[in-house]
Design a protein around this motif. Sequence first.
Motif, PDB file in Angstrom:
ATOM      1  N   ARG A   1       7.748   9.434  12.696  1.00  0.00           N
ATOM      2  CA  ARG A   1       9.235   8.899  12.444  1.00  0.00           C
ATOM      3  C   ARG A   1       9.628   7.529  13.298  1.00  0.00           C
ATOM      4  O   ARG A   1       9.973   6.453  12.833  1.00  0.00           O
ATOM      5  CB  ARG A   1      10.349   9.677  12.411  1.00  0.00           C
ATOM      6  N   GLU A   2       8.953   7.816  14.735  1.00  0.00           N
ATOM      7  CA  GLU A   2       9.265   6.548  15.659  1.00  0.00           C
ATOM      8  C   GLU A   2       8.473   5.252  15.304  1.00  0.00           C
ATOM      9  O   GLU A   2       8.841   4.399  15.126  1.00  0.00           O
ATOM     10  CB  GLU A   2       8.643   7.083  16.776  1.00  0.00           C
ATOM     11  N   ASN A   3       7.132   5.651  14.843  1.00  0.00           N
ATOM     12  CA  ASN A   3       6.399   4.333  14.166  1.00  0.00           C
ATOM     13  C   ASN A   3       6.892   3.805  13.011  1.00  0.00           C
ATOM     14  O   ASN A   3       6.989   2.433  12.721  1.00  0.00           O
ATOM     15  CB  ASN A   3       5.110   4.904  13.816  1.00  0.00           C
ATOM     16  N   GLN A   4       7.687   4.543  12.248  1.00  0.00           N
ATOM     17  CA  GLN A   4       8.335   4.019  10.871  1.00  0.00           C
ATOM     18  C   GLN A   4       9.629   3.218  11.237  1.00  0.00           C
ATOM     19  O   GLN A   4       9.967   2.038  10.826  1.00  0.00           O
ATOM     20  CB  GLN A   4       8.852   5.024  10.254  1.00  0.00           C
ATOM     21  N   ILE A   5      10.278   3.519  12.256  1.00  0.00           N
ATOM     22  CA  ILE A   5      11.546   2.975  13.151  1.00  0.00           C
ATOM     23  C   ILE A   5      11.311   1.655  13.464  1.00  0.00           C
ATOM     24  O   ILE A   5      11.828   0.620  13.353  1.00  0.00           O
ATOM     25  CB  ILE A   5      12.321   3.885  13.701  1.00  0.00           C
ATOM     26  N   HIS A   7       8.536  -0.291  12.880  1.00  0.00           N
ATOM     27  CA  HIS A   7       8.292  -1.158  11.563  1.00  0.00           C
ATOM     28  C   HIS A   7       9.590  -1.623  10.987  1.00  0.00           C
ATOM     29  O   HIS A   7       9.759  -2.822  10.606  1.00  0.00           O
ATOM     30  CB  HIS A   7       7.492  -0.509  10.498  1.00  0.00           C
ATOM     31  N   ILE A   8      10.576  -0.549  10.802  1.00  0.00           N
ATOM     32  CA  ILE A   8      11.933  -1.024  10.271  1.00  0.00           C
ATOM     33  C   ILE A   8      12.597  -2.104  11.099  1.00  0.00           C
ATOM     34  O   ILE A   8      13.051  -3.208  10.661  1.00  0.00           O
ATOM     35  CB  ILE A   8      12.795   0.104   9.869  1.00  0.00           C
ATOM     36  N   MET A   9      12.357  -1.891  12.717  1.00  0.00           N
ATOM     37  CA  MET A   9      13.090  -2.573  13.331  1.00  0.00           C
ATOM     38  C   MET A   9      12.491  -4.220  13.457  1.00  0.00           C
ATOM     39  O   MET A   9      13.176  -5.141  13.593  1.00  0.00           O
ATOM     40  CB  MET A   9      13.159  -2.142  14.869  1.00  0.00           C
TER      41      MET A   9
END
Length: 192
Positions: A1-5, A7-9
């Motif tokens: 999830r941290e990696n996904q966030i 990427h989103i940021m």
Amino acid sequence: RENQIVHIMKRAIQNDEFKVYYQPIYSSERGRFTTAEALVRLIDPELGFIPPDEFIPIAEQSGLILEVGDIVFRKVCEFLCSPDAADLGSRYIEVNLSMVQCMQEDLHKHLKDIMDKYQIPYHMIDFEVTETFSTSDNRILMNNMSCLIDSGCSFAVDDYGTGFSNTDYLIELPFELVKLDKSVVWSATDND
């Protein structure tokens, strides 16, 4: 999830997708709203609302907080230039600074450059740092604070009562305001 966030940021930085909302602050003395606090929000089409207490620490760890902080501060300055800000009669806007931002030697120059670009009077900005910000050497923070205060900005300690709750912190650093954390205030309603 941290990696996904992360990427989103990164996408949100590129596409200007961070939103800034203004939480009004009521003055019981004046009987009206007199200031507001800038709050950054991130909404992803897939994940939906990502709370700041989740994405801000990830932004600090990944180094993205400097870009996020710049986006927020520029949006605040743009808002202060708008007729909406004048119509609200807000005396100043409170803007949070992260620990990572505060440790940048030239932070004061950088923030003043942004305010100068938008022709924002320095007294219209109150910077907030949390009491959890503590280092063995507060020299950089103190220098940044002093330079900004000398220009007309003010500083508040935010969420007091959640970190070290050390009065030395309040005495050592030139805070104009102390904002008690909601946990302190809410527990007071149940405890005489």
